[in-house]
Scaffold this motif. Structure first.
Motif, PDB file in Angstrom:
ATOM      1  N   GLU A 489       0.809  -1.220   0.000  1.00 19.41           N
ATOM      2  CA  GLU A 489       0.000   0.000   0.000  1.00 19.41           C
ATOM      3  C   GLU A 489       0.843   1.271   0.000  1.00 19.41           C
ATOM      4  O   GLU A 489       0.459   2.267  -0.616  1.00 19.41           O
ATOM      5  CB  GLU A 489      -1.032   0.026   1.136  1.00 19.41           C
ATOM      6  CG  GLU A 489      -0.578  -0.471   2.494  1.00 19.41           C
ATOM      7  CD  GLU A 489      -0.589  -1.987   2.577  1.00 19.41           C
ATOM      8  OE1 GLU A 489       0.518  -2.531   2.721  1.00 19.41           O
ATOM      9  OE2 GLU A 489      -1.648  -2.607   2.470  1.00 19.41           O
ATOM     10  N   ASP A 490       2.017   1.210   0.625  1.00 23.79           N
ATOM     11  CA  ASP A 490       2.882   2.408   0.658  1.00 23.79           C
ATOM     12  C   ASP A 490       3.282   2.850  -0.737  1.00 23.79           C
ATOM     13  O   ASP A 490       3.592   4.022  -0.974  1.00 23.79           O
ATOM     14  CB  ASP A 490       4.203   2.113   1.384  1.00 23.79           C
ATOM     15  CG  ASP A 490       3.976   1.707   2.802  1.00 23.79           C
ATOM     16  OD1 ASP A 490       2.823   1.815   3.240  1.00 23.79           O
ATOM     17  OD2 ASP A 490       4.959   1.286   3.446  1.00 23.79           O
ATOM     18  N   ALA A 491       3.302   1.869  -1.674  1.00 25.90           N
ATOM     19  CA  ALA A 491       3.814   2.168  -3.006  1.00 25.90           C
ATOM     20  C   ALA A 491       2.812   2.937  -3.859  1.00 25.90           C
ATOM     21  O   ALA A 491       3.171   3.492  -4.896  1.00 25.90           O
ATOM     22  CB  ALA A 491       4.194   0.871  -3.718  1.00 25.90           C
ATOM     23  N   VAL A 492       1.545   2.986  -3.416  1.00 27.24           N
ATOM     24  CA  VAL A 492       0.519   3.643  -4.231  1.00 27.24           C
ATOM     25  C   VAL A 492       0.926   5.087  -4.524  1.00 27.24           C
ATOM     26  O   VAL A 492       0.779   5.576  -5.642  1.00 27.24           O
ATOM     27  CB  VAL A 492      -0.860   3.592  -3.520  1.00 27.24           C
ATOM     28  CG1 VAL A 492      -1.902   4.348  -4.316  1.00 27.24           C
ATOM     29  CG2 VAL A 492      -1.284   2.141  -3.299  1.00 27.24           C
ATOM     30  N   ARG A 493       1.473   5.737  -3.511  1.00 24.48           N
ATOM     31  CA  ARG A 493       1.863   7.137  -3.682  1.00 24.48           C
ATOM     32  C   ARG A 493       3.167   7.286  -4.460  1.00 24.48           C
ATOM     33  O   ARG A 493       3.459   8.307  -5.022  1.00 24.48           O
ATOM     34  CB  ARG A 493       2.000   7.809  -2.318  1.00 24.48           C
ATOM     35  CG  ARG A 493       0.704   8.390  -1.801  1.00 24.48           C
ATOM     36  CD  ARG A 493       0.849   8.903  -0.379  1.00 24.48           C
ATOM     37  NE  ARG A 493       0.849   7.793   0.582  1.00 24.48           N
ATOM     38  CZ  ARG A 493       1.905   7.431   1.299  1.00 24.48           C
ATOM     39  NH1 ARG A 493       3.034   8.089   1.199  1.00 24.48           N
ATOM     40  NH2 ARG A 493       1.830   6.423   2.134  1.00 24.48           N
ATOM     41  N   GLU A 494       3.969   6.196  -4.487  1.00 30.42           N
ATOM     42  CA  GLU A 494       5.301   6.285  -5.096  1.00 30.42           C
ATOM     43  C   GLU A 494       5.276   6.182  -6.613  1.00 30.42           C
ATOM     44  O   GLU A 494       6.078   6.782  -7.305  1.00 30.42           O
ATOM     45  CB  GLU A 494       6.199   5.163  -4.548  1.00 30.42           C
ATOM     46  CG  GLU A 494       6.507   5.288  -3.077  1.00 30.42           C
ATOM     47  CD  GLU A 494       7.164   4.020  -2.543  1.00 30.42           C
ATOM     48  OE1 GLU A 494       7.782   3.271  -3.310  1.00 30.42           O
ATOM     49  OE2 GLU A 494       7.043   3.788  -1.319  1.00 30.42           O
ATOM     50  N   LEU A 495       4.355   5.353  -7.129  1.00 30.84           N
ATOM     51  CA  LEU A 495       4.396   5.078  -8.575  1.00 30.84           C
ATOM     52  C   LEU A 495       3.613   6.119  -9.367  1.00 30.84           C
ATOM     53  O   LEU A 495       2.563   6.581  -8.932  1.00 30.84           O
ATOM     54  CB  LEU A 495       3.789   3.699  -8.860  1.00 30.84           C
ATOM     55  CG  LEU A 495       4.545   2.480  -8.345  1.00 30.84           C
ATOM     56  CD1 LEU A 495       3.826   1.205  -8.765  1.00 30.84           C
ATOM     57  CD2 LEU A 495       5.976   2.462  -8.861  1.00 30.84           C
ATOM     58  N   GLU A 496       4.122   6.437 -10.547  1.00 28.42           N
ATOM     59  CA  GLU A 496       3.365   7.322 -11.433  1.00 28.42           C
ATOM     60  C   GLU A 496       2.548   6.462 -12.380  1.00 28.42           C
ATOM     61  O   GLU A 496       3.096   5.622 -13.105  1.00 28.42           O
ATOM     62  CB  GLU A 496       4.326   8.219 -12.223  1.00 28.42           C
ATOM     63  CG  GLU A 496       3.565   9.216 -13.077  1.00 28.42           C
ATOM     64  CD  GLU A 496       4.479  10.254 -13.719  1.00 28.42           C
ATOM     65  OE1 GLU A 496       5.569  10.516 -13.162  1.00 28.42           O
ATOM     66  OE2 GLU A 496       4.092  10.763 -14.775  1.00 28.42           O
TER      67      GLU A 496
END
Ligand SMILES: NC(=O)C1=CN([C@@H]2O[C@H](COP(=O)(O)OP(=O)(O)OC[C@H]3O[C@@H](n4cnc5c(N)ncnc54)[C@H](OP(=O)(O)O)[C@@H]3O)[C@@H](O)[C@H]2O)C=CC1
Ligand SMILES: CC(=O)C(=O)O
Ligand SMILES: [Mg+2]
Length: 751
Positions: A489-496
């Motif tokens: 879930e943390d990666a949702v904000r990381e990926l474009e």
């Protein structure tokens, strides 16, 4: 029941075939000529002998001492089977020796000593000291094992480590750190019951106390029940140290309200009633081998909230010293350690515990036939986790260096970690070079298939590993749902996340595509459909317009389809000289094979082009290309029209004046084996070929897949080459790691 049952017949056959036992000795130096003999033996051998006599430290340079460990036992406590005698324990000791080799590339020899007398045992081991870089004591019963280990530690200048004590304790500690993390309890607070006050038991409880468990919270039991202050029967000084003031007398009484049960005793020592009486979220490590104190099924039947581990590989959570001794010794040997001390053991436990909390590589999940995510059924890494070899020994070595156990500290830890990776995979240095290039390039990588969880995980890994930015083509809500399901879930904000609806470039993309396709039967509507709805085409258009630096796709659709779609945007077909090159890595050798992707039935001109593409790939990998055009005939014999094009292709290369070695046609053995090549002294290849150009796609596919399936070769690719921009096409069976590797190849512009 455990998922994989084995029969007695299978176990015996495994030990009988192909030769009795489990290991053999192999020379690491050539031993074919008179000269070899003179160097390896008399007179040459005299030189290192004298050098070592003058400076014993040189034994680590000129002999195998520094990577040789003895597994020594007298067979008095073979697993949980009891005293089977020295010979009876030999299969276990041979087994430990092969585990050393397989998991940490430590050479190991089993030695069975036919004595139960500690004095005799110690004398024998001490006298063998010069041979080895370390001594792994195994399956020696308590309390003799304590006396033996203590004395040998004092008398020897290399690590002496009783695996059943400390190996077990380290893994037990690692597992417990994570089990308590899950159950939300602290080691200082928990009530621990240990059953078995022998080698493993005493060491486990001692390590846990060093890590914070409170003496008064730990109840130790043996065959006579609870070890309480004042007990006289069946006692010894090691048990006495853990005796507590208590009215409890039996295991059954001790188990009431316990948070943790540790079993290093015998099969079936624990009942369901005992488990039922434990505290909430009880932790049960039933570590007796080969059969645990209680099976996970029995424990779970009465307590669904239990976190259960055993020593076996066929249940989840294998708390077994195989996770420890290979890596503890690897780290210790690599610093020429004098000893393996408590700090090194604790560092090992923490490194193991931390690794279990990380995302698990697909290879590991596949080997175990299920997805592994940190939780009740996965509190400790699995033995086949390829990260163990480069994550655990550095932690051990660092702790050894910090505490003065190292004779030769490691200066460059990064290089050491890379060295550990390549130790297990000799071709890893090539992969290392590719990784370094990719990291330097910092490419914006387009992951076309953002609807696939493997691709999303690869994209996250790509970005988090510092290769550059990951651009994921997909719908935002779908990407979010899938990342959350993968525990990222943390990666949702990381990926474009990019798509046709949120890009401002769609019109430009369509215009570009229309200009390429208008005379190929595509109208505006067709072009809109392709650009806006086909993820491969859309991604290729992004790449063509510089809205990304590389592209990875193919995990969800067959490569022929993907290639066809991409060809709308790029000249990525046979006619334009594109080719697929596959790298096969095996036993320290690398061979490139082409064409494995684009040309189905190449003619001699195509073959020459494929060779040129393969030579580019080889150079990018740091290899000097040597191309062999291979078939079933060698230099015209047997004559066949089928091999004609392979005879002509070298001539085409001659005409093109290329600047690499090539030759053909020839059979694969003539290409790869210098002895077979000797019969053709006129061959222009100066060494074994590292590029094989095969007659057609079928032979390319057959040969690469045969190497993969039969020999277990590592396969990289097919690497798409000859296209203007870096595009890599994965296979539909790719794991997240495979997809990441393709992204790294694209980023390093290997193709
Ligand atoms: N999972 C793993 O990695 C490992 C597991 N083990 C397992 O641990 C067990 C013990 O091995 P190890 O310590 O080397 O052997 P030891 O012989 O040194 O010690 C055995 C201990 O178990 C006690 N014991 C035996 N039967 C019972 C019983 N029914 N109830 C309570 N205690 C009992 C003995 O009691 P007493 O002192 O009264 O005789 C003794 O204290 C074996 O099953 C072994 O396979 C060991 C090492 C690693
Ligand atoms: C695993 C191990 O060493 C034992 O059971 O003895
Ligand atoms: Mg053992």
């Amino acid at each position: 029941m455990p998922k994989a049952k084995i029969t007695n017949e299978e176990a015996l056959a495994f030990h009988l075939e192909p030769t009795p036992g489990k290991w053999e000795v192999q020379a690491t130096v050539p031993m074919t000529t008179q000269r070899d003999l003179s160097l390896a033996y008399s007179p040459g051998v005299a030189v290192p002998c004298e050098a070592i006599a003058a400076d014993p430290g040189l034994a680590y340079d000129y002999t195998n001492k520094g990577n040789l460990v003895a597994v020594i036992s007298n067979g008095t406590a073979v697993l949980g089977l009891g005293n089977l005698g020295a010979l009876g324990g030999k299969p276990v000791m041979e087994g430990k020796a092969v585990l050393f080799k397989r998991f940490a590339d430590v050479n190991s020899i089993d030695i069975e000593l036919d004595t139960e007398d500690p004095d005799e045992f110690c004398r024998a081991v001490r006298l063998m000291g010069p041979t080895f870089g370390g001594i792994n004591l195994e399956d020696i019963k308590a309390p003799e094992c304590f006396i033996i280990e203590q004395r040998l530690k004092e008398e020897m200048d290399i690590p002496v480590f009783h695996d059943d004590q400390h190996g077990t304790a380290v893994i037990c500690a690692a597992g417990l750190i994570n089990a308590l993390h899950i159950s939300g309890k602290k080691i200082e607070d928990v009530k621990i019951v240990l059953n078995g006050a022998g080698a493993a038991g005493i060491a486990c409880i001692e390590l846990l106390k060093t890590m914070g468990a409170r003496h008064e919270n730990c109840i130790v039991c043996d065959t006579k029940g609870v070890i309480y202050q004042g007990r006289t029967e069946g006692m010894n000084q090691w048990k006495s140290a853990h005796a507590i003031k208590t009215e409890l007398r039996s295991l059954e009484e001790a188990m009431k309200g316990a948070d943790v049960f540790l079993g290093v005793s015998v099969k079936g020592a624990v009942t369901q009633e005992m488990v039922q009486s434990m505290a909430d979220n009880p932790v049960i490590f039933a570590m007796a081998n080969p059969d645990p104190e209680i099976t996970p099924e029995e424990a779970h039947e009465v307590r669904r909230d239990a976190i259960v581990a055993t020593g076996r590989s066929d249940y989840p959570n294998q708390v077994n010293n195989v996770l420890g001794f290979p890596y503890l010794f690897r780290g210790a040997l690599d610093i020429h350690a004098r000893a393996i001390n408590d700090e090194m053991k604790i560092a090992c436990a923490h490194a193991l515990a931390a690794l279990a909390r990380e995302d698990v590589p697909d290879e590991v999940a596949m080997a175990y036939g299920k997805s592994l995510t940190f939780g009740r059924d996965y509190i400790i890494p699995t033995p086949f986790d390829p990260r163990l070899i480069h994550r655990i020994p550095p932690a051990v070595a660092r702790a050894g260096m910090d505490t003065g156990a190292a004779r030769r500290p490691i200066i460059d830890m990064d290089a050491y970690e890379l060295g550990l990776k390549s130790r297990m995979d000799p071709t890893a240095s090539i992969l290392r070079g590719i990784n370094a290039r990719a990291r330097k390039a910092q490419s914006r990588m387009i992951f076309a298939e953002g609807d696939d969880p493997r691709v999303l995980r690869a994209a996250v890994m790509y970005q988090r590993s510092g290769y550059g930015k990951a651009l994921v083509v997909g719908r935002h809500d779908d990407v979010k749902t899938k990342l959350e399901a993968a525990g990222l879930e943390d990666a949702v904000r990381e990926l474009e996340v990019v798509n046709a609806a949120n890009t401002t470039h769609l019109e430009a993309y369509k215009e570009f595509l229309y200009s390429r396709l208008q005379r190929k039967g595509f109208d505006q509507k067709d072009v809109h459909r392709l650009a806006a709805r086909d993820r491969h085409v859309f991604s290729a258009l992004m790449l063509a317009h510089g809205h990304g630096d590389g592209l990875v796709t193919g995990a969800t659709r067959k490569s022929a389809h993907v290639l066809h779609q991409i060809s709308h945007v790029f000249d990525a077909d046979a006619a334009h000289g594109a080719a697929g090159i596959t790298a096969l890595l095996h036993k320290g050798k690398i061979v490139l094979i082409g064409d494995t992707l684009v040309h189905e039935w190449p003619n001699e001109y195509d073959l020459a082009t494929i060779a040129e593409r393969a030579a580019d790939v080889a150079r990018h990998m740091g290899l000097e290309p040597r191309v062999a055009f291979v078939s079933f005939s060698t230099f015209g014999y047997p004559i066949s029209e089928r091999t004609e094009k392979l005879t002509k292709a070298p001539k085409v290369l001659e005409e093109r004046g290329v600047n690499f070695e090539f030759e053909g046609e020839m059979t694969v053995d003539v290409a790869l084996n210098p002895r077979s090549k000797e019969a053709y002294p006129f061959s222009r290849l100066t060494g074994p070929a590292n590029i094989l150009i095969v007659p057609a796609r079928h032979s390319a596919s057959i040969s690469t897949k045969l190497m993969q399936e039969m020999a277990g070769a590592t396969v990289i690719g097919p690497i798409l080459t000859g296209v203007d921009k870096p595009i890599q096409i994965c296979s539909t069976v790719s794991t997240a790691n495979d997809i990441l590797n393709m992204a790294v190849l694209a980023s390093a512009e290997i193709g």
